[in-house]
Design an enzyme around this catalytic site. Structure first.
Site: not given
Length: 374
Positions: A126, A74
């Site tokens: 994350e 991400d």
């Protein structure tokens, strides 16, 4: 060294470009996970799967040591057009941290001999609530070493991250008034600013002689209050992001914060309630571990220079697995961390290609040092 064959540079660049073109803000990583699963299959990985929260997991090799290579898929929100300008490749995730993840994938695929069991994981979220790494920890994997892919630059190894407390403050002044007569009541938004600033001042006091990596910081990141344009607000909500160095812990800061909130509440004659939104302990790995020795040798082989061990002021997935497993862990990857989350996010292509070689060298050294010790 004939123990690995670094992939063709054009293939490596194209693979990274394709990854950057897949827009993956937190919890929208599925297209990249599927793309990486296909690449892992083509490059000789085994046991390839996408787990129930969207992490991509693939393995290569067998036996010991058992090594985790973990990067995140991400990015923060905000697309950046993928483009090349000389040696620079621009795109969201170029620094943080798709380049590191692709470096791990290609390095693992490039090693010809068995260096143990490598588990490559691309995690989700994350940049959000660490959904991906928390789910990995539930699966009870058994690792001897872990390497997290984050931009450090080729000549620096990250050995420490700060912890984090995210606090929601609710300030209640018990009444409201017409905006034309503001003297009739306290203003919750004004009190929230005063309260947050006071807590920040008290938490950060007496740290002028310390390095940035060893100070407590408190930062206002969100504020919400008011119900109408002509009414003074009775309540206001503030999010306070507190970063905690490795010489203290969350419990100590929570106790200190509770006392400070009580003190400020009494001084300002307001009601202040707080709740913890996120709690992540700081983490630092042993500087004498075989993992750091292996990377030192790998960097020396390529860059002819000893790396610098650094402490970062951020918080990452390394904190979670480090505090639970106590195994040697580092973060490492090509790129300038100061480019992360910016509109100018980029990577040096030559640095990216060197990073693949360094990781290959380091994994080979880690296998040799691990076997020698055992």
């Amino acid at each position: 060294m004939d123990s690995f064959a670094v992939p063709d540079s054009q293939f490596a660049i194209k693979l990274l470009e394709k990854s950057l073109k897949i827009y993956t803000p937190s919890l929208r990583e599925k297209p990249l996970a599927e793309f990486l699963a296909e690449q892992c299959d083509n490059l000789g990985f085994n046991d390839i799967k996408i787990d129930d929260v969207g992490n991509i997991i693939a393995k290569k090799g067998s036996g010991s040591p058992k090594i985790l290579l973990c990067g995140h898929m991400d990015t923060v929100p905000g697309e950046i057009k993928v483009r090349k300008d000389g040696d620079k490749l621009f795109g969201r995730g170029a620094s943080d941290a798709k380049t590191s993840l692709i470096t791990m994938l290609l390095a693992t695929a490039s090693i010809k001999k068995n260096v143990g069991t490598i588990t490559l994981i691309g995690v989700v979220d994350e940049e959000g609530n660490a959904t991906g790494i928390k789910n990995i920890m539930k699966q009870k994997h058994d690792f001897d070493y872990a390497i997290f892919g984050e931009p450090s630059g080729l000549k620096q190894i990250t050995v420490s991250y700060k912890g984090r407390l995210a606090i929601n403050l609710r300030i209640n002044v018990k009444n409201s008034a017409h905006a034309s007569a503001p003297w009739l009541s306290k203003n919750a938004i004004e009190e929230a600013i005063i309260t947050s600033s006071k807590l920040k001042e008290l938490l950060e006091h007496g740290q002028d002689d310390k390095k940035k990596s060893m100070i407590i910081t408190a930062t206002i990141t969100e504020i919400k209050g008011g119900s109408s344009h002509n009414v003074t607000p009775k309540e206001c909500y503030v999010t306070l992001d507190i970063r905690i160095p490795v010489n203290t812990n969350c419990k100590h800061i929570e106790e200190k914060l509770a006392n400070l909130i009580s003190r400020v509440s009494e001084e300002r004659k307001t009601e202040i309630f707080y709740s913890i939104l996120d709690e992540t302990e700081p983490f630092e790995t042993s500087h004498n571990s075989l993992l750091i020795r292996a990377f030192t040798l790998g960097i020396l082989n390529v860059e002819n220079k000893h790396p610098i061990l650094i402490r970062k002021t951020g918080t990452g997935d390394m904190n979670i697995i480090g505090n639970q497993t106590k195994i040697p862990i580092i973060s490492y990857g090509p790129g300038n961390p100061h480019d992360s989350h910016t509109l100018n996010e980029k990577i040096s292509i030559s640095e990216y290609l060197k990073g693949i070689t360094i990781l290959c060298e380091s994994l080979l050294h880690l296998k040799r040092l691990h076997d020698k010790r055992n």
